[in-house]
Design a protein around this motif. Structure first.
Motif, PDB file in Angstrom:
ATOM      1  N   LEU A 197      11.462 -12.103 -18.822  1.00  0.00           N
ATOM      2  CA  LEU A 197      10.855 -11.548 -20.195  1.00  0.00           C
ATOM      3  C   LEU A 197      10.292 -12.569 -20.893  1.00  0.00           C
ATOM      4  O   LEU A 197      10.777 -13.510 -21.651  1.00  0.00           O
ATOM      5  CB  LEU A 197      11.944 -10.906 -20.988  1.00  0.00           C
ATOM      6  N   GLU A 198       8.932 -12.758 -20.832  1.00  0.00           N
ATOM      7  CA  GLU A 198       7.986 -13.744 -21.402  1.00  0.00           C
ATOM      8  C   GLU A 198       6.574 -13.383 -21.342  1.00  0.00           C
ATOM      9  O   GLU A 198       6.161 -12.672 -20.527  1.00  0.00           O
ATOM     10  CB  GLU A 198       8.267 -14.836 -20.495  1.00  0.00           C
ATOM     11  N   THR A 199       5.996 -14.067 -22.396  1.00  0.00           N
ATOM     12  CA  THR A 199       4.672 -13.588 -22.634  1.00  0.00           C
ATOM     13  C   THR A 199       3.496 -14.707 -22.137  1.00  0.00           C
ATOM     14  O   THR A 199       2.208 -14.581 -21.911  1.00  0.00           O
ATOM     15  CB  THR A 199       4.201 -13.086 -24.013  1.00  0.00           C
ATOM     16  N   LEU A 257       4.802  -3.505 -24.555  1.00  0.00           N
ATOM     17  CA  LEU A 257       5.526  -3.881 -25.543  1.00  0.00           C
ATOM     18  C   LEU A 257       5.138  -3.056 -26.952  1.00  0.00           C
ATOM     19  O   LEU A 257       6.075  -3.176 -27.690  1.00  0.00           O
ATOM     20  CB  LEU A 257       5.310  -5.448 -25.476  1.00  0.00           C
ATOM     21  N   TRP A 261       9.678  -6.703 -29.410  1.00  0.00           N
ATOM     22  CA  TRP A 261      10.648  -7.042 -28.451  1.00  0.00           C
ATOM     23  C   TRP A 261      12.165  -6.462 -29.067  1.00  0.00           C
ATOM     24  O   TRP A 261      12.756  -5.851 -28.394  1.00  0.00           O
ATOM     25  CB  TRP A 261      10.940  -8.553 -28.631  1.00  0.00           C
ATOM     26  N   ASP A 262      11.876  -6.124 -30.408  1.00  0.00           N
ATOM     27  CA  ASP A 262      13.154  -5.586 -31.079  1.00  0.00           C
ATOM     28  C   ASP A 262      13.369  -4.170 -30.662  1.00  0.00           C
ATOM     29  O   ASP A 262      14.395  -3.756 -30.054  1.00  0.00           O
ATOM     30  CB  ASP A 262      13.036  -5.779 -32.517  1.00  0.00           C
ATOM     31  N   LYS A 278      14.186  -3.826 -26.636  1.00  0.00           N
ATOM     32  CA  LYS A 278      15.372  -4.562 -25.883  1.00  0.00           C
ATOM     33  C   LYS A 278      16.164  -3.665 -25.097  1.00  0.00           C
ATOM     34  O   LYS A 278      16.761  -3.829 -24.070  1.00  0.00           O
ATOM     35  CB  LYS A 278      16.018  -5.447 -26.917  1.00  0.00           C
ATOM     36  N   VAL A 320      14.955 -14.956 -20.456  1.00  0.00           N
ATOM     37  CA  VAL A 320      14.244 -14.828 -21.694  1.00  0.00           C
ATOM     38  C   VAL A 320      13.939 -16.295 -22.137  1.00  0.00           C
ATOM     39  O   VAL A 320      14.895 -17.003 -22.610  1.00  0.00           O
ATOM     40  CB  VAL A 320      15.162 -14.148 -22.809  1.00  0.00           C
ATOM     41  N   ASP A 379       9.884 -15.287 -29.502  1.00  0.00           N
ATOM     42  CA  ASP A 379      10.062 -13.910 -30.026  1.00  0.00           C
ATOM     43  C   ASP A 379      11.254 -13.102 -29.448  1.00  0.00           C
ATOM     44  O   ASP A 379      12.113 -12.489 -30.133  1.00  0.00           O
ATOM     45  CB  ASP A 379       8.577 -13.291 -30.016  1.00  0.00           C
ATOM     46  N   PRO A 380      11.230 -13.148 -28.164  1.00  0.00           N
ATOM     47  CA  PRO A 380      12.396 -12.121 -27.848  1.00  0.00           C
ATOM     48  C   PRO A 380      13.715 -12.731 -27.852  1.00  0.00           C
ATOM     49  O   PRO A 380      14.677 -12.076 -28.024  1.00  0.00           O
ATOM     50  CB  PRO A 380      11.932 -11.905 -26.205  1.00  0.00           C
ATOM     51  N   VAL A 423      16.905 -10.077 -27.495  1.00  0.00           N
ATOM     52  CA  VAL A 423      16.699  -9.581 -26.295  1.00  0.00           C
ATOM     53  C   VAL A 423      17.856 -10.052 -25.311  1.00  0.00           C
ATOM     54  O   VAL A 423      18.742  -9.099 -24.555  1.00  0.00           O
ATOM     55  CB  VAL A 423      15.343  -9.607 -25.613  1.00  0.00           C
ATOM     56  N   SER A 462      19.266 -17.432 -21.573  1.00  0.00           N
ATOM     57  CA  SER A 462      18.557 -17.436 -22.944  1.00  0.00           C
ATOM     58  C   SER A 462      19.741 -17.802 -23.861  1.00  0.00           C
ATOM     59  O   SER A 462      20.971 -17.388 -23.777  1.00  0.00           O
ATOM     60  CB  SER A 462      18.414 -15.682 -23.246  1.00  0.00           C
TER      61      SER A 462
END
Ligand code: GLY
Length: 466
Positions: free
Chosen positions: A9-11, A54, A60-61, A64, A81, A85-86, A91, A104
């Motif tokens: 999970l990552e942008t 997203l 992300w909130d 999740k 993660v 932000d996540p 998350v 994470s």
């Protein structure tokens, strides 16, 4: 060996390089990456289907729980993660609660990045060298502004740095060279809603000197240093001019620093945070990344990040020889002590960011990108996807820009100068709408400077006396 379905999970480009390493791991089954990356999709990574975007999921909130449901439905056993932000949205916490192995930090542990006040207080209590500071809890914006101005006037040492508490994508830090500028910057902070009741700001001494990034794997009560320091180039223009960005280029290893120096830096700048978070009952699992200024008075901590840097990750991770997942899962399980020392390739590496026009302000997106296939065929060069999209055309498809930083160009070579030469040559072949992307031409130029060498000597005297 059992294979484990895995979800990243990552942008950022960081997610792309991590996906590359996780895919290579012998015990990875299906590998999902959300939000999916155009270049990574071509490399055997499964695009999660059945998940909305997203934005549609509410960030992300909002996303999740849907992501955790997706993971359970797809028999995902491991989650990574790796973006601020996540992590800050908790998350990782949701996955851990569902019994999934999670690389994470918890949202609580990650407040060492978002809360400058918390980080500075831990540093003060645990004897970590950092800039002198004073923090202000906001009850009323006017009163806080007056208190900050009075404090700065009493101190009368300029510039002064004002930092908003909370994640601010690099925009919450204001450097004020004079009383007048302090007034203006406080007004900016007010307009950006950082001076609302309940928020805090930190006012601190300005630190001068070369900056380095340290990274360490952290597994609850112990850490393992990456064996090199890195240097990011944070402003948009050469010679550290222009506005701050997310990072325009990273080189490694920073010269003159020995393995012994790296161990000592870990003891001084990482271990106190690892122990403080453990003592608070919120141990840290993941990569911890402090930035250090090498000042004329010795090394001083600037900030602590709760994830690998970006472009630090796409510069460094391709140099990792050991299995990434083995290390990541040892962090997640608090078993770093059971690991053999990770192996890294020798030599130097660089990642240069290519940005769209307008970045770091409002970036122009939708530019047609050319040169990707050509550059991907260069030996020793890798392209990482910060923000690309692919659009169908009558003749096939084209890549288009889809954000501020668009591509990271990684190259490795025997030394920094050669690595930068290779990456620069490749970067020059990429065009956005026929024009050269924004990029810095001075990446790595200060790495071997006399000033850097001098400051490493001062650092070493400090470490010997500590
Ligand atoms: N090196 C910039 C960042 O990752 O925050």
């Amino acid at each position: 060996m059992p294979k484990h379905n895995t979800l990243i999970l990552e942008t950022g480009a960081r997610g792309h390089v991590i996906a590359e390493l996780v895919r290579r791991s012998p015990d990875t089954g299906l590998l999902y990456h959300y939000p999916s990356k155009v270049l990574a999709e071509e490399e055997g990574i499964t695009v999660p289907t059945g998940l909305r975007s997203l934005t549609e999921l509410g960030g992300w909130d909002g996303a999740k729980n849907a992501l955790a449901d997706f993971a359970v439905a797809k028999n995902v056993k491991r989650v990574l993660v790796t973006a601020d932000d996540p992590i800050a949205a908790g998350v990782g916490d949701v996955f851990r609660e569902r019994g999934i192995q999670t690389f994470s930090p918890t949202a609580e542990a990650a407040t060492i990045e978002s809360s400058k006040k918390k980080m500075k207080h831990i540093a003060r209590e645990r004897g970590v060298p950092t800039a002198d500071f004073e923090d202000f809890d906001v009850t009323d914006a006017d009163e806080t502004m007056a208190a900050v101005i009075e404090h700065a006037a009493e101190r009368n040492k300029w510039p002064v740095v004002v930092k908003a508490d909370g994640l601010a994508a690099g925009k919450g830090v204001k450097i004020c060279a004079s009383h007048e500028e302090l007034h203006l910057k406080l007004e900016e902070l007010r307009a950006e809603k950082h001076l609302e009741p309940g928020k805090s700001i930190v006012v601190e001494e300005y630190l001068e000197g070369p900056e380095i990034s340290l990274h360490a794997w952290v597994g609850g009560d112990s850490h393992l240093m990456f064996p090199f320091a890195m240097q990011d180039h944070k402003t948009i223009r050469d010679n550290n001019e222009g506005p701050m960005t997310g990072g325009m280029g990273v080189v490694l290893p920073m010269p003159h620093l020995t393995a012994q120096d790296m161990d000592n830096l870990g003891k001084i700048f990482i271990n106190p945070f690892v122990q403080a978070l453990k003592d608070e009952g919120t141990p840290f699992y993941g990569v911890m990344y402090p930035s250090i200024k090498l000042t004329a008075n010795g090394p001083k901590l600037l900030e602590v990040n709760c994830r690998p840097g970006d472009p630090e990750a796409p510069a460094a991770f391709p140099m990792l020889e050991s299995d990434f997942m083995t290390i990541a899962m040892a962090c997640a399980e608090g078993k770093l002590n059971e690991l053999p020392t990770p192996r890294w390739r020798k030599g130097a590496a660089v990642c240069i960011a290519l940005a769209a026009p307008g970045y770091p302000g409002k970036a122009q997106t939708g530019g047609i990108i050319t040169g990707i296939e050509q550059v991907r065929s260069h030996k020793g060069v890798r392209l990482y996807d910060y923000a690309l999209k692919r659009e169908k055309t009558a003749k096939g498809s084209v890549f288009k820009t889809n954000g501020g930083r668009v591509l990271g160009v990684h190259a490795a070579a025997a030394n920094i100068r050669l690595a930068v030469q290779v990456a620069d040559k490749a970067a020059a072949e990429i065009r956005f709408d026929g024009k050269e992307p924004q990029r810095r031409r001075d990446i790595g130029a200060q790495a071997g400077s006399e000033l850097f060498k001098e400051r490493v000597e001062i650092l070493r005297s400090y470490l010997a006396a500590a």
